[in-house]
Design an enzyme around this catalytic site. Structure first.
Site, mmCIF file in Angstrom:
data_model
loop_
_atom_site.group_PDB
_atom_site.id
_atom_site.type_symbol
_atom_site.label_atom_id
_atom_site.label_comp_id
_atom_site.label_asym_id
_atom_site.label_seq_id
_atom_site.Cartn_x
_atom_site.Cartn_y
_atom_site.Cartn_z
ATOM 1 C CB THR A 87 -14.894 -0.775 -3.195
ATOM 2 O OG1 THR A 87 -14.452 -1.821 -2.331
ATOM 3 C CG2 THR A 87 -16.410 -0.694 -3.164
ATOM 4 C CE LYS A 162 -16.733 -3.502 -0.334
ATOM 5 N NZ LYS A 162 -15.866 -3.908 0.728
ATOM 6 C CE LYS A 237 -14.688 3.567 -3.016
ATOM 7 N NZ LYS A 237 -13.376 2.953 -3.191
HETATM 8 P P1 NAD Z 1 -5.365 3.600 -0.138
HETATM 9 O O1 NAD Z 1 -5.699 5.004 -0.454
HETATM 10 O O2 NAD Z 1 -4.578 3.281 1.078
HETATM 11 O O3 NAD Z 1 -4.597 2.929 -1.398
HETATM 12 C C1 NAD Z 1 -4.828 3.256 -2.738
HETATM 13 C C2 NAD Z 1 -3.464 3.410 -3.399
HETATM 14 O O4 NAD Z 1 -3.655 3.643 -4.786
HETATM 15 C C3 NAD Z 1 -2.655 4.590 -2.848
HETATM 16 O O5 NAD Z 1 -1.438 4.129 -2.328
HETATM 17 C C4 NAD Z 1 -2.456 5.492 -4.072
HETATM 18 O O6 NAD Z 1 -1.199 6.143 -4.096
HETATM 19 C C5 NAD Z 1 -2.584 4.487 -5.191
HETATM 20 N N1 NAD Z 1 -2.902 5.103 -6.483
HETATM 21 C C6 NAD Z 1 -3.796 6.072 -6.753
HETATM 22 N N2 NAD Z 1 -3.794 6.375 -8.067
HETATM 23 C C7 NAD Z 1 -2.863 5.546 -8.637
HETATM 24 C C8 NAD Z 1 -2.396 5.375 -9.959
HETATM 25 N N3 NAD Z 1 -2.887 6.090 -10.977
HETATM 26 N N4 NAD Z 1 -1.430 4.444 -10.164
HETATM 27 C C9 NAD Z 1 -0.938 3.714 -9.151
HETATM 28 N N5 NAD Z 1 -1.339 3.835 -7.864
HETATM 29 C C10 NAD Z 1 -2.302 4.749 -7.621
HETATM 30 O O7 NAD Z 1 -6.759 2.816 -0.111
HETATM 31 P P2 NAD Z 1 -7.050 1.351 0.485
HETATM 32 O O8 NAD Z 1 -7.587 1.477 1.857
HETATM 33 O O9 NAD Z 1 -5.877 0.472 0.215
HETATM 34 O O10 NAD Z 1 -8.301 0.926 -0.423
HETATM 35 C C11 NAD Z 1 -8.122 0.496 -1.764
HETATM 36 C C12 NAD Z 1 -9.463 0.011 -2.279
HETATM 37 O O11 NAD Z 1 -9.955 -1.039 -1.454
HETATM 38 C C13 NAD Z 1 -10.547 1.088 -2.301
HETATM 39 O O12 NAD Z 1 -11.304 0.938 -3.471
HETATM 40 C C14 NAD Z 1 -11.359 0.781 -1.044
HETATM 41 O O13 NAD Z 1 -12.701 1.206 -1.154
HETATM 42 C C15 NAD Z 1 -11.262 -0.724 -0.999
HETATM 43 N N6 NAD Z 1 -11.436 -1.305 0.337
HETATM 44 C C16 NAD Z 1 -10.784 -0.767 1.400
HETATM 45 C C17 NAD Z 1 -10.971 -1.323 2.657
HETATM 46 C C18 NAD Z 1 -10.256 -0.771 3.860
HETATM 47 O O14 NAD Z 1 -10.618 -1.148 4.987
HETATM 48 N N7 NAD Z 1 -9.250 0.088 3.704
HETATM 49 C C19 NAD Z 1 -11.803 -2.436 2.819
HETATM 50 C C20 NAD Z 1 -12.421 -2.987 1.702
HETATM 51 C C21 NAD Z 1 -12.230 -2.403 0.455
#
Ligand code: NAD
Length: 290
Positions: A87, A162, A237
């Protein structure tokens, strides 16, 4: 298919695992998170992307997406598709799609709803922006990771869908919580309130499917002491992204703006961090008008 998966956190980890379990060759990269079973660890994002037919990213925000995009796009083979499921702001989604197109690649913005539970169970909903061809290429992967993928339009349309959805969700949850707190003070039993509203014109997903009052309606985070679920800071967010987009296109969104203020206060000045976004109910219940 040969797939690269960049960003193996709470969402990306189980999504990548589901693709590997379905028989695809998945090469994964994350700065911190471990590779799930079945996913081959790459040393860099570019290494993962080399030779992949589809590169999927699942990252924290638009700035990181832009940085990862700049790294993987030159490594990708012409005709391959870059599919971002994070997102992020509409502007970053469109900028990365543009760079991909210039490099002869397909590009999709495909944010999800359904949370970690949906990512693990393979029941996410994808909201997708980009070309018909790129959508058709990635559709079989959406079918594995999710239950539904809606092609919403051109680049950025997925992110637009979204943030509009989540702006409705944030405002609706806030008013549902304040209505329960008002009902308490009026001496109206919460279960009776649910019975009426869930079958009347005030019904919504927040009331009917994710009731913020414990012990009422289907199981929800309220029944688990407001352990997320969908954390208040993630709602914040998405609300901020909605207001950033509204400013960019001069859209008047007063309810979204108020919901953003409320969640900002809850997360930054109160006890909202780490709690489900429906924990606004105990917050309202403990307060008076000011
Ligand atoms: P998270 O923080 O658990 O995962 C993100 C991952 O990206 C981390 O493991 C981090 O180490 C990695 N990362 C960061 N910079 C990086 C780079 N340069 N190269 C490689 N990896 C890198 O977050 P999440 O909960 O998995 O969410 C991910 C996305 O999904 C976000 O944009 C969030 O808004 C969206 N989202 C999350 C949810 C939820 O319930 N968690 C629901 C819908 C959407």
């Amino acid at each position: 298919m040969n797939i690269a998966f960049i960003g193996l956190g709470n969402m990306g980890g189980p999504m990548a695992a589901n693709l590997a379990r379905a028989g695809h060759q998945v090469s994964g990269f994350d700065l911190v998170a471990p590779c799930p079973d079945g996913v081959t660890k790459a040393a860099t994002a570019a290494e993962a992307a080399t030779g992949a037919e589809v590169v999927i990213t699942m990252l924290p925000n638009g700035a990181i997406l832009r940085a990862v995009g700049a790294e993987v796009i030159p490594a990708m083979t012409a005709g391959a598709v870059l599919c971002d499921c994070s997102t992020v702001d509409v502007e970053s989604a469109r900028a990365v799609a543009e760079q991909a197109q210039v490099a002869g690649l397909g590009a999709l913005d495909a944010p999800v709803s359904g949370g970690v539970g949906g990512a693990t169970a393979g029941t996410l909903t994808f909201m997708v922006g980009g070309s018909d061809t790129a959508f058709a290429t990635v559709q079989p992967l959406f079918d594995i990771m999710g239950q539904k993928a809606v092609h919403c339009g051109a680049a950025g349309a997925g992110q637009a869908a979204k943030i509009c959805n989540n702006m409705i969700l944030g405002a609706t949850m806030a008013v549902t919580c304040e209505a329960f707190a008002l009902a308490d003070k009026l001496g109206l039993d919460r279960a009776r309130m649910f019975d009426v509203v869930s079958t009347s014109s005030g019904y919504s997903w927040s009331m009917n499917a994710y009731c913020p009052a414990p012990g009422i309606g289907p199981q929800s985070p309220a029944d688990n002491d407001y352990t997320p679920g969908f954390a208040a800071e993630l709602m914040l967010k998405d609300l901020r992204l909605s207001q950033q987009a509204a400013e960019a296109v001069d859209a008047d969104t007063p309810m979204g703006a108020r919901a953003t203020e409320l969640y900002t206060q809850f997360v930054e000045s109160e006890d909202g961090t780490g709690r489900d976004f429906s924990a606004l109910l105990p917050r309202f219940a403990a307060r008076g008008r000011m």
